[in-house]
Design a protein around this motif. Structure first.
Motif, short mmCIF file in Angstrom:
data_model
loop_
_atom_site.label_atom_id
_atom_site.label_comp_id
_atom_site.label_asym_id
_atom_site.label_seq_id
_atom_site.Cartn_x
_atom_site.Cartn_y
_atom_site.Cartn_z
N ASP A 1 -6.31 5.01 3.97
CA ASP A 1 -6.80 3.98 3.06
C ASP A 1 -6.59 4.33 1.60
OD1 ASP A 1 -8.59 6.02 2.86
OD2 ASP A 1 -10.36 4.86 3.41
N GLN B 1 -8.63 1.42 -0.34
CA GLN B 1 -9.30 0.36 0.39
C GLN B 1 -10.57 0.96 0.99
OE1 GLN B 1 -6.82 -1.72 3.18
NE2 GLN B 1 -8.53 -2.86 4.06
N SER C 1 -10.76 -3.69 -1.95
CA SER C 1 -9.61 -2.87 -2.33
C SER C 1 -9.58 -2.75 -3.84
CB SER C 1 -8.30 -3.48 -1.82
OG SER C 1 -8.00 -4.68 -2.52
N SER D 1 0.80 -1.22 0.00
CA SER D 1 0.00 0.00 0.00
C SER D 1 0.84 1.26 0.00
CB SER D 1 -0.94 0.01 1.21
OG SER D 1 -0.21 -0.03 2.42
#
Length: 672
Positions: free
Chosen positions: A428, A486, A492, A57
């Motif tokens: 996220d 996400q 995701s 990520s």
């Protein structure tokens, strides 16, 4: 004889079955934990993008991590088959033992813009470029994960990491204790089996060793459905020894040996009647490698790694029509040292030195088909790389600047820099961008090949391929932009876009015609490799994941690719149209009950007109039953939607088209 050998190995692998069958205790804790950790890409760990561990990520690259659990549930029996699950990769099987694997275009049997590694050891073949996938194997159960970087990785890994990096990382010996055995048989899998044992020496030293064997049936020829004469068998063994002599040091010694036979059916051309004919090509290969690694931690902010390895490969091809032999042997010695230092809260430096020495020897009496200007060549690579990760705002902005400076014996000095940016507007979401330069240096075949009768233009005119000692490196400037989000803890989305500009691409150019007076009168039309092509590619790669329930997850991949080339290359249209514009896959992974699981993988691949391949849709299914704590049974069906279909052609001139057939196999896995 082959089936007898496989039966003996299978039998020895399954001897403990009776004792284990009575143990019906089923412990799913470890498997459930593995799936919880690996199912979501954003939370996976990747090393290959920056040569240190980080979360996907927060990575400034188009990266995908294929876990060992994913590989098992896919039903793959080889590393190339497992790579079909990776978004953005073009994986096409040519025959029973040959694949074409690339990313972002330029796919071919000798796809030469993907750098492949196994535990940091390069698998890129220096004699012809690319990877001989049939010789690069390991026990799939021992694969911890496969990291795939789509896009340049040259600043970290050097030349030839142009369109991507594939790094196969195997499990530690500490995580492979006890006995593991597997065996299976099917319609295309004549039989396969493997045994691994891991143990402990003292308090801080662990070891493991394995041996495996498989035999695979032939494919069918396109059109008439006859035998493609491409049967394949392989035997391989290996070991890994690990120890922690101090709290600051860890040592690893590992190695493998292998040998195999892989046949193929090809067109052969010669300036003698009948000029063009089918011939079975028996190919024998063998090799081995040994690698040592030392990791040392100076402080919590400073550590180093030293890797040394030796690799030997040998490939012998018998052109059976005239009983000529071509034998290639490559010895590689490699040293790689890396140091990482966190200077303060804003700077993290990674730098290192590398040296590689290669001795390559090609001996042939197959002068019509394959020869070199000199039988041997010694090559050296010397490299230095440096990368600085600068944190501008903690958990928000990070920039990365790095470069690798190399010297090789073909083109001299090469500089391959990159700059990357990571922005995390929220916990996220991640936005990343990069600009990179990468090069692909010539190989021995492109540089030294003397003559190969590769095609017939007419009854008295033949194409004769020749190497070019004046070739320069191919060069790429790549622009990438990506976004990850996400939205919930169960979904995701990962999007990567790219625009690549290529210069000095290798293409085929014509020389002058000449007459060979020593043979039947004919005209030879030499074709040479030249830096006579340029162009650009652009596209997008999308991957989405959804955890529908605790027991059911879905993954969808879509890839779009466009290639535009120009120049004086005779093979331009084939190169431009050797990769599909569209690819799509959907993977459903479902735990039906605590001891039953089902996986279905649906794939669509667009047409590949440069190789005369139409579009196709196919599906693989795997059902498994955990009969007890120690025994798992599985049934796998592959390519189930049609009887057979082709995926790729080696060359319009030299290889008949083989078709991948529908197949089913059964497997049993034991562990205790």
């Amino acid at each position: 004889m082959k089936k007898t050998l496989c039966g003996l190995v299978c039998s020895s692998a399954l001897l403990p079955l009776q004792a284990l069958a009575e143990d019906t205790t089923y412990d799913i804790t470890e498997r459930v934990l593995q799936e919880e950790l690996s199912w979501l890409q954003a939370e996976a760990t990747v090393f290959s993008a920056s040569r240190h561990e980080e979360k996907v990520s927060r990575t400034a690259a188009a990266v995908f991590v294929l876990s060992g659990e994913d590989i098992k549930r896919s039903g793959a029996t080889s590393i190339p088959d497992a790579l079909r699950l990776v978004p953005g990769l073009d994986v096409a099987q040519i025959n029973s033992n040959v694949w074409a694997i690339s990313s972002r275009g330029f796919n071919d049997r000798t796809a030469n813009k993907m750098l492949v590694l196994m535990d940091g050891r390069t698998l890129y073949h220096p004699a012809f470029s690319g990877t001989l996938w049939r010789t690069k194997d390991t026990l799939l159960e021992d694969v911890e994960r496969i990291e795939v970087i789509r896009g340049p990785g040259a600043a970290m890994w050097g030349s030839n990491a142009v369109n991507g990096v594939i790094n196969i990382i195997t499990k530690k010996a500490k995580d492979s204790q006890g006995v593991y055995a597997t065996a299976g048989v099917g319609t295309e899998e004549n039989g396969f089996s493997a045994v691994r044992y891991g143990g402990q020496l003292g308090e801080h030293t662990y070891y493991k060793g394995y041996v495996k064997y498989f035999s695979r049936d032939t494919f069918a020829l396109s059109g008439n459905g006859k035998n493609a004469n491409d049967a394949w068998e392989n035997t391989q063994g290996g070991f890994k020894l690990e120890g922690d002599p101090t709290q600051q040091d860890s040592l690893t010694l590992q190695g493998d040996v292998y040998q195999g036979n892989a046949n193929s059916l090809q067109y052969l051309f010669a300036p003698l009647a009948p000029y063009k004919f089918y011939s079975g090509i028996p190919e024998r290969y063998s090799g081995g490698n040994v690698q040592g690694r030392w990791d040392h931690r100076f402080t919590d902010a400073s550590d180093m790694t030293l890797k040394l390895y030796f690799d030997h490969t040998e490939d012998a091809t018998r052109f059976s029509a005239i009983n000529d032999l071509a034998d290639t042997r490559v010895d590689t010695y490699d040293a790689d040292w890396q140091h990482r230092l966190k200077w303060d809260d804003t700077h993290a430096w990674t730098w290192g030195l590398g040296y590689r020495y290669i001795h390559e020897r090609t001996v042939t009496d197959a002068g019509y088909y394959y020869s070199m200007r000199k039988p041997t060549r010694d090559l050296q690579w010397i490299s230095l790389f440096l990368q600085d990760e600068i944190t501008l705002a903690p958990d928000r902005w990070k920039v990365i600047f790095g470069t690798r400076v190399e010297h090789n014996d073909y083109t001299g000095f090469e500089v391959q820099p990159n700059g990357r940016l990571v922005f995390t507007p929220s916990s996220d979401q991640t936005v990343w961008a990069s600009i990179s330069r990468a090069v692909r240096v010539p190989s021995r075949a492109y540089h030294d090949m003397r003559s190969t009768y590769m095609g017939q233009v007419s009854s008295d005119v033949f194409l004769i391929a020749q190497g070019n000692p004046s070739l320069k490196s191919e060069a790429l400037i790549a622009y990438e932009l990506g976004y990850r989000i996400q939205p919930t803890d169960k979904t995701s989305l990962d999007i990567a876009t790219f625009y690549n500009e290529y210069q000095r691409l290798y293409g085929i150019g014509f020389g002058s015609r000449y007459t060979d007076a020593n043979l039947t009168p004919f005209y030879g039309l030499p074709v040479t490799w030249e830096n006579n092509m340029r162009g650009n590619t652009y596209g997008a790669e999308v991957m989405g994941q959804w955890k529908v329930t605790d027991a059911w997850r879905l993954q969808a991949n879509y890839t779009y690719l466009q290639i535009q080339l120009s120049g004086n290359n005779l093979n331009q249209q084939v190169t431009e149209n050797s990769s599909p514009h569209h690819q799509f896959s959907l993977w459903s992974s479902h735990n039906l009950a605590k001891d039953l699981s089902a996986d279905a993988i649906l794939r669509y691949v667009d047409e590949v007109p440069g190789r005369n391949i139409g579009s196709y849709v196919t599906m693989d299914l795997r059902f498994s039953w955990q009969a007890s704590k120690n025994i798992e049974l599985a049934v796998v069906g592959r390519n189930l939607l049609d009887g057979r279909h082709p995926e790729f052609s080696d060359s319009a001139l030299t290889t008949p088209l083989a078709q991948i057939q529908r197949s089913v196999y059964g497997q049993i896995n034991l562990r205790y």
